[in-house]
Design an enzyme around this catalytic site. Sequence first.
Site, short mmCIF file in Angstrom:
data_model
loop_
_atom_site.label_atom_id
_atom_site.label_comp_id
_atom_site.label_asym_id
_atom_site.label_seq_id
_atom_site.Cartn_x
_atom_site.Cartn_y
_atom_site.Cartn_z
N ARG A 126 0.82 -1.22 0.00
CA ARG A 126 0.00 0.00 0.00
C ARG A 126 0.86 1.26 0.00
O ARG A 126 0.60 2.20 -0.75
CB ARG A 126 -0.91 -0.02 1.23
CG ARG A 126 -1.85 1.17 1.34
CD ARG A 126 -2.67 1.04 2.59
NE ARG A 126 -1.84 0.53 3.69
CZ ARG A 126 -2.30 0.12 4.85
NH1 ARG A 126 -3.58 0.13 5.09
NH2 ARG A 126 -1.49 -0.31 5.80
N VAL A 154 -8.01 -20.49 7.79
CA VAL A 154 -8.48 -21.07 9.06
C VAL A 154 -7.32 -21.80 9.74
O VAL A 154 -6.74 -22.71 9.18
CB VAL A 154 -9.66 -22.05 8.85
CG1 VAL A 154 -10.09 -22.67 10.18
CG2 VAL A 154 -10.83 -21.35 8.18
N LYS A 198 -13.89 -17.84 10.78
CA LYS A 198 -13.33 -19.18 10.55
C LYS A 198 -14.42 -20.25 10.69
O LYS A 198 -14.44 -21.23 9.94
CB LYS A 198 -12.19 -19.43 11.52
CG LYS A 198 -10.99 -18.51 11.24
CD LYS A 198 -9.99 -18.48 12.38
CE LYS A 198 -8.81 -17.57 12.08
NZ LYS A 198 -7.94 -17.31 13.23
N GLY A 212 1.06 -16.30 12.67
CA GLY A 212 2.50 -16.03 12.53
C GLY A 212 2.90 -16.09 11.08
O GLY A 212 2.29 -16.82 10.29
P1 NDP Z 1 -0.26 -7.12 7.44
O1 NDP Z 1 -1.07 -5.97 7.90
O2 NDP Z 1 0.98 -7.47 8.17
O3 NDP Z 1 0.13 -6.91 5.90
C1 NDP Z 1 -0.77 -6.43 4.95
C2 NDP Z 1 0.00 -6.11 3.68
O4 NDP Z 1 -0.94 -5.72 2.69
C3 NDP Z 1 0.99 -4.94 3.84
O5 NDP Z 1 2.17 -5.20 3.13
C4 NDP Z 1 0.23 -3.78 3.21
O6 NDP Z 1 1.06 -2.79 2.64
C5 NDP Z 1 -0.53 -4.50 2.13
N1 NDP Z 1 -1.70 -3.73 1.70
C6 NDP Z 1 -2.67 -3.19 2.46
N2 NDP Z 1 -3.56 -2.55 1.68
C7 NDP Z 1 -3.13 -2.68 0.43
C8 NDP Z 1 -3.60 -2.23 -0.83
N3 NDP Z 1 -4.70 -1.49 -0.91
N4 NDP Z 1 -2.90 -2.56 -1.94
C9 NDP Z 1 -1.77 -3.28 -1.85
N5 NDP Z 1 -1.27 -3.74 -0.70
C10 NDP Z 1 -1.94 -3.43 0.42
O7 NDP Z 1 -1.25 -8.38 7.40
P2 NDP Z 1 -0.91 -9.91 7.65
O8 NDP Z 1 0.22 -10.33 6.81
O9 NDP Z 1 -0.86 -10.17 9.12
O10 NDP Z 1 -2.27 -10.63 7.15
C11 NDP Z 1 -2.54 -10.79 5.79
C12 NDP Z 1 -3.71 -11.74 5.61
O11 NDP Z 1 -3.39 -12.99 6.16
C13 NDP Z 1 -5.02 -11.29 6.29
O12 NDP Z 1 -6.11 -11.67 5.50
C14 NDP Z 1 -5.02 -12.09 7.59
O13 NDP Z 1 -6.29 -12.31 8.10
C15 NDP Z 1 -4.39 -13.38 7.10
N6 NDP Z 1 -3.78 -14.18 8.15
C16 NDP Z 1 -2.82 -13.63 8.93
C17 NDP Z 1 -2.22 -14.36 9.92
C18 NDP Z 1 -1.15 -13.79 10.77
O14 NDP Z 1 -0.63 -14.50 11.64
N7 NDP Z 1 -0.73 -12.54 10.57
C19 NDP Z 1 -2.64 -15.75 10.19
C20 NDP Z 1 -3.64 -16.25 9.28
C21 NDP Z 1 -4.19 -15.47 8.30
P3 NDP Z 1 2.06 -1.90 3.52
O15 NDP Z 1 3.21 -2.82 3.85
O16 NDP Z 1 2.44 -0.81 2.62
O17 NDP Z 1 1.28 -1.49 4.73
N1 HSE Z 2 -5.57 -13.11 15.33
C1 HSE Z 2 -5.63 -14.50 15.01
C2 HSE Z 2 -5.37 -15.32 16.26
C3 HSE Z 2 -4.61 -14.92 13.97
O1 HSE Z 2 -5.12 -14.78 17.35
O2 HSE Z 2 -5.43 -16.53 16.16
C4 HSE Z 2 -5.06 -14.65 12.57
O3 HSE Z 2 -6.16 -15.44 12.24
#
Ligand code: NDP
Ligand code: HSE
Length: 443
Positions: free
Chosen positions: A51, A137, A210, A312
């Site tokens: 983003r 999930v 989920k 993670g």
């Molecule tokens: P983050 O917030 O760490 O990362 C999101 C990324 O998306 C960032 O790089 C951000 O850019 C980018 N982004 C946001 N908006 C836009 C846009 N409009 N266009 C392009 N890029 C964009 O999220 P996570 O990695 O934690 O999570 C990502 C997905 O994975 C989510 O759906 C979450 O529910 C899922 N998930 C996450 C888990 C976790 O442990 N974190 C576990 C299981 C699922 P920028 O770097 O510039 O901000």
């Molecule tokens: N926030 C979630 C959790 C991880 O605590 O399990 C992403 O689904």
Amino acid sequence: MSTPSAVTPLRVALLGGGVVGSSVARMLVEGADDLAARVGVPLELVGIAVRRAGRDRSDLRVDPELITTDAAELVTRADIVVEVIGGIEPARSLLLSAMEHGASVVTANKALLAEDGPALYDAAHKNGVDIYFEAAVAGAIPILRPIRESLAGDEVSKVLGIVNGTTNYVLDKMDSTGMSLHEAVEQAQALGYAEADPTADVEGFDAAAKAAILASLAFHSRVSIADVYREGITHVTAGDIAAAAAMNHVVKLLAICERTTDENGVTGLSVRVHPAMIPRTHPLASVREAYNAVFVEADAAGELMFYGKGAGGDPTASAVLGDVVAVARHRVGGGRGPGESSYADLPTLPMGAARTRYHIALDVEDRPGVLAQVATVFAEHGVSIEAVRQHVIDDESGLQQQRASLIVVTHTATDAALRATVEQLDGLDTVNEVTSVMRVEGS
Ligand code: NDP
Ligand code: HSE
């Protein structure tokens, strides 16, 4: 531009370079040779959409030329699009566009799938591409593919999951150390499990999304997050945890999906997220810290349990990469993976139709007839009592009141009957307070 090698690589576009995206990028690059061998052709990372422009992206360890803020353009030049942005928009539009341009997609986006999954599945079907979402999930745990594929010949009757690591950590700390909910949430935040705003986790929204996905796959029916009954953990007290411990139970936030029949004989689904007591002997009770687990009951397979890290960067990227390899293999070998299966079309029943047990703690006047009065209320609502325990409460008020703590555990009844029972008990003159009400599952 195609490479001069005899084999044309598959172009992979990564949307998002955050917690999950950076792990996916690293694993794609570092594991390139093995991934190529497993798929049959190389996977070429053609871009990472983020983003915010101009930020240091050295953590992604890729050619800076690959970073773009134009995700809409990136999805038009890929064979496989991996979406790890999160949220509804622009993730939905980007995935739809990717599929319209012929790409197969992999997403970890539970919020989007639980809100608008069918639109995405329809687009995948229409465009003849795959949509895979194992990471959505329980992070690293392979649970969706086992339900969608390995159990496709069986009848799943119930799915019981600890699918939110943050709340499991909080409840586990309350149980093992006696700390308050507030203290445990603060500790979860300090360790990076809980967000600065922990609402999505502690109020059960994350688990509800989920649950919707699990129910859809397990019961071949469309279930959205709006169909899921949801209660978070914010009302769980140290007293509830102690009451559970006294019965050799533990409190967990459960995502429950089961086939049930209501009082009118309508068969449907009960899909719900709420805290519940489960026996310490139940396999889910051993799930500690921020771990996740999903317990599945199927007619022929019996009981199955899937356990591991639910969140993670690297654990989630493991599931994402597994999907990437799966959809890449389909592109190399031809064909597609399983599409949406919603033929059963079971309705989601209201929470009142759910069949569960209750643990109810009452502060009552300790005099003749009170227990009979309480028991009558249960009987009037058709709720059968399994166990009753009572102890006298020491009177510290100096009013010489005789009070007792009465614990009632019920047999299975509808949630509607149990709620009505509690409401009526609360109105009795002899009941000073309904001190705790919690559902009991898993026995
Ligand atoms: P983050 O917030 O760490 O990362 C999101 C990324 O998306 C960032 O790089 C951000 O850019 C980018 N982004 C946001 N908006 C836009 C846009 N409009 N266009 C392009 N890029 C964009 O999220 P996570 O990695 O934690 O999570 C990502 C997905 O994975 C989510 O759906 C979450 O529910 C899922 N998930 C996450 C888990 C976790 O442990 N974190 C576990 C299981 C699922 P920028 O770097 O510039 O901000
Ligand atoms: N926030 C979630 C959790 C991880 O605590 O399990 C992403 O689904």
